[in-house]
Design a protein around this motif. Structure first.
Motif, mmCIF file in Angstrom:
data_model
loop_
_atom_site.group_PDB
_atom_site.id
_atom_site.type_symbol
_atom_site.label_atom_id
_atom_site.label_comp_id
_atom_site.label_asym_id
_atom_site.label_seq_id
_atom_site.Cartn_x
_atom_site.Cartn_y
_atom_site.Cartn_z
ATOM 1 N N THR A 1 0.851 -1.191 0.000
ATOM 2 C CA THR A 1 0.000 0.000 0.000
ATOM 3 C C THR A 1 0.883 1.235 0.000
ATOM 4 O OG1 THR A 1 -1.643 -1.188 1.313
ATOM 5 C CG2 THR A 1 -1.877 1.210 1.158
ATOM 6 N N GLN A 2 0.548 2.197 -0.853
ATOM 7 C CA GLN A 2 1.260 3.478 -0.879
ATOM 8 C C GLN A 2 0.404 4.522 -0.179
ATOM 9 O OE1 GLN A 2 2.814 5.001 -4.716
ATOM 10 N NE2 GLN A 2 1.909 6.956 -4.145
ATOM 11 N N LEU A 3 0.981 5.182 0.806
ATOM 12 C CA LEU A 3 0.307 6.242 1.551
ATOM 13 C C LEU A 3 0.912 7.588 1.197
ATOM 14 C CD1 LEU A 3 0.190 4.537 5.075
ATOM 15 C CD2 LEU A 3 -1.516 4.421 3.249
ATOM 16 N N ARG A 4 0.140 8.642 1.417
ATOM 17 C CA ARG A 4 0.624 10.003 1.198
ATOM 18 C C ARG A 4 0.507 10.788 2.499
ATOM 19 N NH1 ARG A 4 3.641 11.485 -3.283
ATOM 20 N NH2 ARG A 4 3.078 10.057 -4.960
ATOM 21 N N HIS A 5 1.644 11.261 2.986
ATOM 22 C CA HIS A 5 1.674 12.037 4.221
ATOM 23 C C HIS A 5 2.033 13.493 3.917
ATOM 24 C CE1 HIS A 5 1.450 8.452 6.747
ATOM 25 N NE2 HIS A 5 2.410 7.911 6.006
ATOM 26 N N PRO A 6 1.450 14.457 4.626
ATOM 27 C CA PRO A 6 1.867 15.847 4.425
ATOM 28 C C PRO A 6 3.324 16.028 4.825
ATOM 29 C CG PRO A 6 0.431 15.627 6.355
ATOM 30 C CD PRO A 6 0.397 14.311 5.643
ATOM 31 N N ARG A 7 3.980 16.981 4.176
ATOM 32 C CA ARG A 7 5.392 17.226 4.478
ATOM 33 C C ARG A 7 5.574 17.913 5.822
ATOM 34 N NH1 ARG A 7 9.135 16.516 0.322
ATOM 35 N NH2 ARG A 7 8.237 16.094 -1.730
ATOM 36 N N GLY A 8 4.596 18.700 6.231
ATOM 37 C CA GLY A 8 4.699 19.423 7.494
ATOM 38 C C GLY A 8 4.303 20.866 7.312
ATOM 39 N N VAL A 9 5.271 21.762 7.331
ATOM 40 C CA VAL A 9 5.021 23.185 7.107
ATOM 41 C C VAL A 9 5.700 23.605 5.806
ATOM 42 C CG1 VAL A 9 5.238 25.529 7.990
ATOM 43 C CG2 VAL A 9 4.851 23.631 9.574
ATOM 44 N N VAL A 10 4.902 24.075 4.873
ATOM 45 C CA VAL A 10 5.401 24.530 3.581
ATOM 46 C C VAL A 10 5.735 26.019 3.673
ATOM 47 C CG1 VAL A 10 4.799 24.929 1.157
ATOM 48 C CG2 VAL A 10 4.101 22.802 2.296
ATOM 49 N N GLY A 11 6.916 26.382 3.258
ATOM 50 C CA GLY A 11 7.289 27.788 3.148
ATOM 51 C C GLY A 11 6.995 28.278 1.745
ATOM 52 N N GLN A 12 6.199 29.299 1.635
ATOM 53 C CA GLN A 12 5.788 29.792 0.321
ATOM 54 C C GLN A 12 6.218 31.245 0.167
ATOM 55 O OE1 GLN A 12 1.597 29.498 -0.403
ATOM 56 N NE2 GLN A 12 1.719 30.568 -2.354
ATOM 57 N N ILE A 13 6.960 31.512 -0.894
ATOM 58 C CA ILE A 13 7.421 32.875 -1.192
ATOM 59 C C ILE A 13 6.753 33.303 -2.493
ATOM 60 C CG2 ILE A 13 9.426 34.346 -1.615
ATOM 61 C CD1 ILE A 13 11.108 32.272 -0.073
ATOM 62 N N ALA B 1 0.539 22.776 6.939
ATOM 63 C CA ALA B 1 0.365 24.186 7.244
ATOM 64 C C ALA B 1 1.269 24.966 6.299
ATOM 65 C CB ALA B 1 0.722 24.492 8.693
ATOM 66 N N VAL B 2 1.011 26.265 6.166
ATOM 67 C CA VAL B 2 1.773 27.101 5.246
ATOM 68 C C VAL B 2 2.210 28.374 5.959
ATOM 69 C CG1 VAL B 2 1.679 28.484 3.123
ATOM 70 C CG2 VAL B 2 0.597 26.230 3.187
ATOM 71 N N VAL B 3 3.476 28.731 5.786
ATOM 72 C CA VAL B 3 3.963 30.056 6.164
ATOM 73 C C VAL B 3 4.217 30.799 4.863
ATOM 74 C CG1 VAL B 3 5.779 31.398 7.273
ATOM 75 C CG2 VAL B 3 4.935 29.307 8.358
ATOM 76 N N VAL C 1 13.076 29.750 4.049
ATOM 77 C CA VAL C 1 13.728 28.570 3.474
ATOM 78 C C VAL C 1 14.432 27.763 4.564
ATOM 79 C CG1 VAL C 1 15.487 27.774 1.839
ATOM 80 C CG2 VAL C 1 14.003 29.692 1.241
ATOM 81 N N ARG C 2 15.013 28.434 5.554
ATOM 82 C CA ARG C 2 15.752 27.741 6.614
ATOM 83 C C ARG C 2 14.848 26.908 7.511
ATOM 84 N NH1 ARG C 2 18.347 32.962 7.394
ATOM 85 N NH2 ARG C 2 20.336 32.967 6.268
ATOM 86 N N ARG C 3 13.569 27.245 7.589
ATOM 87 C CA ARG C 3 12.700 26.608 8.578
ATOM 88 C C ARG C 3 11.624 25.718 7.967
ATOM 89 N NH1 ARG C 3 14.197 28.950 13.262
ATOM 90 N NH2 ARG C 3 15.203 30.976 13.124
ATOM 91 N N ALA C 4 11.435 25.789 6.666
ATOM 92 C CA ALA C 4 10.342 25.047 6.023
ATOM 93 C C ALA C 4 10.714 23.578 5.809
ATOM 94 C CB ALA C 4 10.003 25.692 4.692
ATOM 95 N N ASP C 5 9.686 22.755 5.653
ATOM 96 C CA ASP C 5 9.873 21.352 5.285
ATOM 97 C C ASP C 5 9.809 21.165 3.770
ATOM 98 O OD1 ASP C 5 9.924 20.431 8.028
ATOM 99 O OD2 ASP C 5 7.780 20.881 8.057
ATOM 100 N N TYR C 6 9.344 22.174 3.078
ATOM 101 C CA TYR C 6 9.278 22.197 1.611
ATOM 102 C C TYR C 6 9.098 23.654 1.232
ATOM 103 C CZ TYR C 6 7.864 21.027 -3.185
ATOM 104 O OH TYR C 6 7.797 20.921 -4.545
ATOM 105 N N VAL C 7 9.645 24.061 0.076
ATOM 106 C CA VAL C 7 9.587 25.456 -0.335
ATOM 107 C C VAL C 7 8.903 25.579 -1.691
ATOM 108 C CG1 VAL C 7 10.886 27.551 -0.867
ATOM 109 C CG2 VAL C 7 11.692 26.012 0.926
#
Length: 529
Positions: free
Chosen positions: A154-166, A189-191, A234-240
């Motif tokens: 089974t393939q699952l999809r998990h959120p990355r965490g907190v996305v940093g968006q510029i 969540a998104v910052v 960028v330094r704090r995000a789990d994905y940008v």
């Protein structure tokens, strides 16, 4: 002749900046924003101040990520269907209250209202799409295991965490909350760091999402200068997720690489439009106006290079120039103007420099070519140039303004060769009466999206399909499955039953190897994938 564009007359009773950006609105929108300093944004229509805004320090960014992480842990436990329902409610609220955000987009970017409405359309379409499709995109998926019947995968999809968006200034609704929607519905969540000059639009959209049911902590906004706040995100995000210039995109990518986190980047373009020998020149001319001058050309996917078959070049250029000279410039918060302002003195300087340098080196101005301070401080007329060639900056550099260079070509092979002769590869356009031919030409262009008989809206508005750039126009895609799955981590869960993948039932190593060899041959014979 240059300098001929008319000024649209404002309708009676039109709202002003003071009517829209009230102290009460600013207080409501900035409530809870992480910022201990103060900064200011302005309207390009007049250059005057719109609002005082909180300015975030690196410590404020840190606090925003802390709040986002706490909210994300709760939000990720909400069933996908319920998260998607927030997007569908947001869709309805956006369309009901669009007049509010259209005013803000116009005031902060200087756009004509119809071009501001493109953002409303794009965000509504994305909200509807992911509101309905998120469950299917994110559902667990079964795959064939190592041994049929014995291995369940089974393939699952998990959120990355907190996305940093510029997000950039040019499309402050679509490129802020529009990109945040798939990240949020995926359980992140998104910052968000919007451009300071267009932060009110992003804050309004955040407010509306909260009204639609999003937990307030799940979308944090930080405001400040890009070189200060951007690296902290960028330094704090789990994905940008970044949209902006190629130069800054390289810095974002480097920062993400150091931390071994993922990033999606939509960057610059020098997009080409091809008018083939059999094109309807009237339709192509009308399409070129939309493709080149929407949002005063301040659009990553707008057209800056136009390759026209020599047999139709005169007829096309005559019609294109006439339509361009007829575009009405305007600064009012209502429909009726065809083109608005550049966003800043910096953009005006770039546009002016590119045109003046080209003319000094032998290019010809067919339409426009002049600033219009009589309309507003950063207005520049929609401009058509011919005779453009290397080393003119306008030939190869992204102008990001209402300027297009027109080139004559002898056949479609030359047009394709020249269109591909760039470091970029974001968007392209092909005009022909033969749809099959147009699609064949499109397939030979090195661009992430190609529109046949449209400039950019057809591909961008088709949100089930991916949108993004090749080469120096970026990495990753928005829209469709790729636009949401990039915000997730794939996890494979393999459940082995009955027999291990090792010698068993009395088999020694040699017998086990022979058994597995026979099994592999059988699986190939049966066509198991």
């Amino acid at each position: 002749m240059p300098g001929a564009n008319p000024v649209a007359r404002a309708p009676e009773g039109v709202r002003t900046a003071a009517d829209v950006v009230t102290p009460e609105l600013v207080a409501q929108l900035t409530k809870g924003v992480a910022g201990t300093g103060r900064t200011v944004n302005h309207t390009p229509f007049t250059g005057e101040k719109l609002a005082d805004l909180p300015e975030s320090t690196p410590e404020d960014v840190h606090k925003a990520f802390e709040h986002a992480r706490a909210a994300q842990a709760v939000w990720a436990q909400v069933p996908v269907r319920q998260r998607a329902a927030v997007l569908l409610r947001f869709h309805d609220l956006l369309l009901e209250r669009q007049a509010e955000v259209l005013d803000l987009v116009q005031l902060e970017t200087g756009k004509a209202r119809l071009h501001a409405h493109e953002e409303v359309q794009a965000v509504a379409v994305a909200a509807r799409h992911y509101g309905y499709k998120a469950v299917a995109y994110l559902r667990p998926r079964r795959h064939a295991g190592a041994l049929p019947a014995l291995t369940r995968v089974t393939q699952l999809r998990h959120p990355r965490g907190v996305v940093g968006q510029i997000a950039p200034w040019n499309y402050p609704l679509e490129l802020s909350v529009g990109d945040a929607l798939p990240a949020l519905v995926a359980g992140n969540a998104v910052v968000l760091k919007p451009d300071t000059e267009t932060a009110l639009t992003a804050l309004w959209a955040r407010d509306l999402l909260v009204e639609a049911g999003l937990p307030a902590g799940a979308l944090q906004v930080v405001i400040g200068e890009g070189p200060v706040v951007g690296p902290e995100v960028v330094r704090r995000a789990d994905y940008v997720s970044f949209t902006g210039s190629t130069a800054t995109g390289r810095e974002v990518a480097a920062g993400a690489a150091v931390r071994l986190i993922g990033a999606s980047l939509e960057l610059g373009g020098k997009n080409a439009m091809l008018v083939l020998q059999d094109a309807d020149v009237d339709k192509a001319a009308a399409g070129a106006v939309r493709a080149c001058f929407s949002s005063a050309g301040q659009l990553c996917i707008s057209i800056e290079r136009l390759y026209v078959h020599e047999s139709v070049a005169d007829a096309f250029l005559e019609r294109f120039a006439a339509r361009t000279r007829a575009l009405r410039l305007g600064t009012f918060l209502a429909y009726g103007a065809d083109m608005g302002s550049l966003v800043s003195a910096r953009q005006l300087e770039t546009v002016t420099r590119h045109v003046e340098e080209a003319v000094a080196m032998g290019a010809k101005v067919v339409a426009g070519g002049v600033a219009r301070p009589d309309v507003g401080p950063y207005f520049y007329e929609p401009t058509i140039l011919t005779g453009v060639e290397v080393p003119m900056a306008v030939c190869t550099e992204e102008t990001f303004g209402p300027v297009v260079s027109v080139y004559r070509v002898k056949d479609e092979n030359e047009a394709i060769l020249l269109a591909n002769a760039t470091a970029y590869g974001l968007n392209a356009s092909v005009w022909t009466k033969d749809g099959r031919r147009g699609r064949a030409v499109a397939a030979r262009l090195r661009a992430g999206t190609v529109n046949v008989n449209e400039g950019y809206a057809a591909a961008y508005g088709s949100v089930q399909a991916p949108m993004g750039g090749m080469r120096e126009s970026g990495l990753g895609r928005r829209h469709g499955s790729e636009g949401i799955l990039k915000y997730t981590e794939a996890q494979t869960v393999a459940h082995q039953r009955l027999l291990p993948l090792a010698p068993s039932m009395g088999m020694d190593d040699q017998k086990y190897a022979a058994f597995m060899s026979r099994s592999l041959r059988l699986m190939k014979t049966l066509g198991l994938r």
